[in-house]
Design a protein around this motif. Structure first.
Motif, PDB file in Angstrom:
ATOM      1  N   VAL A 146       0.856  -1.187   0.000  1.00  0.00           N
ATOM      2  CA  VAL A 146       0.000   0.000   0.000  1.00  0.00           C
ATOM      3  C   VAL A 146       0.893   1.239   0.000  1.00  0.00           C
ATOM      4  N   VAL A 147       0.741   2.071  -1.016  1.00  0.00           N
ATOM      5  CA  VAL A 147       1.512   3.309  -1.118  1.00  0.00           C
ATOM      6  C   VAL A 147       0.624   4.457  -0.646  1.00  0.00           C
ATOM      7  N   PRO A 148       0.939   5.075   0.496  1.00  0.00           N
ATOM      8  CA  PRO A 148       0.125   6.210   0.944  1.00  0.00           C
ATOM      9  C   PRO A 148       0.383   7.426   0.071  1.00  0.00           C
ATOM     10  N   CYS A 149      -0.650   8.203  -0.146  1.00  0.00           N
ATOM     11  CA  CYS A 149      -0.550   9.381  -1.011  1.00  0.00           C
ATOM     12  C   CYS A 149      -1.302  10.537  -0.366  1.00  0.00           C
ATOM     13  N   ALA A 150      -0.765  11.737  -0.486  1.00  0.00           N
ATOM     14  CA  ALA A 150      -1.415  12.930   0.048  1.00  0.00           C
ATOM     15  C   ALA A 150      -1.547  13.980  -1.046  1.00  0.00           C
ATOM     16  N   MET A 151      -2.758  14.442  -1.246  1.00  0.00           N
ATOM     17  CA  MET A 151      -3.028  15.587  -2.099  1.00  0.00           C
ATOM     18  C   MET A 151      -3.035  16.816  -1.198  1.00  0.00           C
ATOM     19  N   VAL A 152      -2.221  17.781  -1.516  1.00  0.00           N
ATOM     20  CA  VAL A 152      -2.101  18.984  -0.688  1.00  0.00           C
ATOM     21  C   VAL A 152      -2.436  20.198  -1.546  1.00  0.00           C
ATOM     22  N   GLY A 153      -3.439  20.960  -1.118  1.00  0.00           N
ATOM     23  CA  GLY A 153      -3.807  22.184  -1.824  1.00  0.00           C
ATOM     24  C   GLY A 153      -5.043  22.068  -2.681  1.00  0.00           C
ATOM     25  N   THR A 154      -5.527  20.867  -2.945  1.00  0.00           N
ATOM     26  CA  THR A 154      -6.690  20.733  -3.826  1.00  0.00           C
ATOM     27  C   THR A 154      -7.989  21.177  -3.147  1.00  0.00           C
ATOM     28  N   PHE A 155      -8.055  21.071  -1.823  1.00  0.00           N
ATOM     29  CA  PHE A 155      -9.259  21.526  -1.118  1.00  0.00           C
ATOM     30  C   PHE A 155      -9.439  23.020  -1.279  1.00  0.00           C
ATOM     31  N   GLU A 156      -8.331  23.758  -1.186  1.00  0.00           N
ATOM     32  CA  GLU A 156      -8.405  25.211  -1.312  1.00  0.00           C
ATOM     33  C   GLU A 156      -8.780  25.640  -2.729  1.00  0.00           C
ATOM     34  N   LEU A 157      -8.379  24.854  -3.727  1.00  0.00           N
ATOM     35  CA  LEU A 157      -8.666  25.213  -5.115  1.00  0.00           C
ATOM     36  C   LEU A 157     -10.055  24.779  -5.566  1.00  0.00           C
ATOM     37  N   GLN A 158     -10.536  23.671  -5.029  1.00  0.00           N
ATOM     38  CA  GLN A 158     -11.867  23.202  -5.402  1.00  0.00           C
ATOM     39  C   GLN A 158     -12.501  22.430  -4.256  1.00  0.00           C
ATOM     40  N   PRO A 159     -13.004  23.141  -3.253  1.00  0.00           N
ATOM     41  CA  PRO A 159     -13.687  22.455  -2.154  1.00  0.00           C
ATOM     42  C   PRO A 159     -15.016  21.892  -2.632  1.00  0.00           C
ATOM     43  N   PRO A 160     -15.619  20.985  -1.876  1.00  0.00           N
ATOM     44  CA  PRO A 160     -16.915  20.438  -2.258  1.00  0.00           C
ATOM     45  C   PRO A 160     -17.930  21.548  -2.513  1.00  0.00           C
ATOM     46  N   GLY A 161     -18.657  21.422  -3.613  1.00  0.00           N
ATOM     47  CA  GLY A 161     -19.646  22.430  -3.977  1.00  0.00           C
ATOM     48  C   GLY A 161     -19.173  23.404  -5.033  1.00  0.00           C
ATOM     49  N   ARG A 162     -17.858  23.526  -5.215  1.00  0.00           N
ATOM     50  CA  ARG A 162     -17.340  24.423  -6.245  1.00  0.00           C
ATOM     51  C   ARG A 162     -17.206  23.646  -7.550  1.00  0.00           C
ATOM     52  N   LYS A 163     -17.865  24.115  -8.608  1.00  0.00           N
ATOM     53  CA  LYS A 163     -17.896  23.370  -9.864  1.00  0.00           C
ATOM     54  C   LYS A 163     -16.566  23.430 -10.605  1.00  0.00           C
ATOM     55  N   LEU A 164     -15.963  24.596 -10.668  1.00  0.00           N
ATOM     56  CA  LEU A 164     -14.704  24.752 -11.401  1.00  0.00           C
ATOM     57  C   LEU A 164     -13.596  25.128 -10.425  1.00  0.00           C
ATOM     58  N   PRO A 165     -12.432  24.495 -10.535  1.00  0.00           N
ATOM     59  CA  PRO A 165     -11.336  24.811  -9.613  1.00  0.00           C
ATOM     60  C   PRO A 165     -10.686  26.152  -9.918  1.00  0.00           C
ATOM     61  N   LYS A 166     -10.138  26.758  -8.900  1.00  0.00           N
ATOM     62  CA  LYS A 166      -9.294  27.931  -9.099  1.00  0.00           C
ATOM     63  C   LYS A 166      -7.930  27.468  -9.611  1.00  0.00           C
ATOM     64  N   ILE A 167      -7.198  28.374 -10.201  1.00  0.00           N
ATOM     65  CA  ILE A 167      -5.856  28.056 -10.678  1.00  0.00           C
ATOM     66  C   ILE A 167      -4.868  28.266  -9.538  1.00  0.00           C
ATOM     67  N   GLY A 168      -4.021  27.301  -9.305  1.00  0.00           N
ATOM     68  CA  GLY A 168      -3.040  27.403  -8.233  1.00  0.00           C
ATOM     69  C   GLY A 168      -2.155  26.172  -8.228  1.00  0.00           C
ATOM     70  N   ARG A 169      -1.195  26.167  -7.338  1.00  0.00           N
ATOM     71  CA  ARG A 169      -0.243  25.060  -7.308  1.00  0.00           C
ATOM     72  C   ARG A 169      -0.629  24.051  -6.233  1.00  0.00           C
ATOM     73  N   VAL A 170      -0.492  22.774  -6.567  1.00  0.00           N
ATOM     74  CA  VAL A 170      -0.780  21.702  -5.620  1.00  0.00           C
ATOM     75  C   VAL A 170       0.459  20.824  -5.455  1.00  0.00           C
ATOM     76  N   THR A 171       0.450  20.056  -4.391  1.00  0.00           N
ATOM     77  CA  THR A 171       1.513  19.083  -4.137  1.00  0.00           C
ATOM     78  C   THR A 171       0.910  17.695  -4.069  1.00  0.00           C
ATOM     79  N   ILE A 172       1.550  16.752  -4.726  1.00  0.00           N
ATOM     80  CA  ILE A 172       1.139  15.354  -4.669  1.00  0.00           C
ATOM     81  C   ILE A 172       2.311  14.573  -4.087  1.00  0.00           C
ATOM     82  N   ARG A 173       2.100  13.980  -2.925  1.00  0.00           N
ATOM     83  CA  ARG A 173       3.204  13.402  -2.149  1.00  0.00           C
ATOM     84  C   ARG A 173       2.941  11.916  -1.894  1.00  0.00           C
ATOM     85  N   PHE A 174       3.903  11.076  -2.249  1.00  0.00           N
ATOM     86  CA  PHE A 174       3.798   9.633  -2.032  1.00  0.00           C
ATOM     87  C   PHE A 174       4.766   9.203  -0.936  1.00  0.00           C
ATOM     88  N   GLY A 175       4.314   8.286  -0.079  1.00  0.00           N
ATOM     89  CA  GLY A 175       5.162   7.771   0.984  1.00  0.00           C
ATOM     90  C   GLY A 175       5.702   6.391   0.649  1.00  0.00           C
TER      91      GLY A 175
END
Length: 243
Positions: A146-175
């Protein structure tokens, strides 16, 4: 075929341009063989960002609602998820969990990557919630890491209820991959399944930096809604009878 057209020609380059993902620990995802990538789930965008940056194809167990929506939008959404090889899972009924596990095991049996969100749903407030034990069952039965993974920053760009995401930088981190071979043959032990699931969630928490809540997300959301109703005085009148 369409999966790779989306990944390398249509959708992948656009996602990289808009979100400029910072990728950490990609070397932890095996280049071959069965493996489970277990991540947090903060945004609808997560479905597309992780597959876009992985070297291998990954198959997610997607909720059946993505395949049964009404109208033109529903048909287009269903066609998209089918074209990229995602598997619909009916989350209603007593057998839903077992059906999802069997579908996931088929993917792992083909020595492929399986993506799963152990929380079972998107976080409604950005916190990390208790994981469902299906991920542990699949890990023990398949013997896949099992490879753990963390999405960082996607909540701020597109939280639940927001149809289109804002433009910004995200981090995708694998353990580092988690090996549960010490629990071989114990996939029917509920205590073991909870321990394995909690270890996976702890690894995700360390990668994401999220606050952890030891409740299932739907239960926490319902409790928060009830508390707001009570504070607003909008709850049922004392002495009334529910129908």
């Amino acid at each position: 075929m369409f999966y790779y057209v989306l990944k390398y020609v249509l959708l992948g380059p656009l996602l990289r341009l808009l979100f400029r993902p910072r990728i950490e620990g990609l070397e932890h995802v095996p280049d071959e063989g069965a493996a489970i990538v277990a991540g947090n789930h903060l945004s609808f965008s997560d479905h597309f960002l992780m597959p876009a940056i992985l070297r291998r194809r990954i198959t997610f167990l997607a909720k059946a609602e993505y395949f049964t929506g009404p109208g033109l939008k529903g048909r287009l959404t269903a066609a998209f998820f089918r074209s990229v090889g995602q598997i619909p899972v009916d989350r209603s009924g007593r057998g839903a969990g077992r059906a999802a596990i069997e579908e996931g095991l088929k993917v792992l049996g083909r020595d492929e990557l399986l993506g799963i969100y152990p929380e079972g749903t998107r976080s409604h407030d950005g916190r990390l919630y208790r994981g469902r034990t299906g991920v542990a069952v699949m890990a023990l039965r398949s013997k896949a890491p099992v490879v753990p993974c963390a999405m960082v920053g996607t909540f701020e760009l597109q939280p639940p209820g927001r149809k289109l995401p804002k433009i910004g930088r995200v981090t995708i981190r694998f353990g580092e991959p988690l090996d549960f071979s010490r629990f071989a043959g114990m996939q029917d032990d509920r205590t073991v399944l909870r321990a394995v699931t909690d270890e996976i969630m702890y690894a995700i928490m360390n990668l994401s930096g999220q606050e952890y809540v030891d409740l299932y997300a739907p239960d926490a959301k319902a409790a928060q809604a009830a508390a707001r109703e009570k504070d607003d005085g909008s709850g049922p009148v004392s002495g009334s009878t529910a129908t």
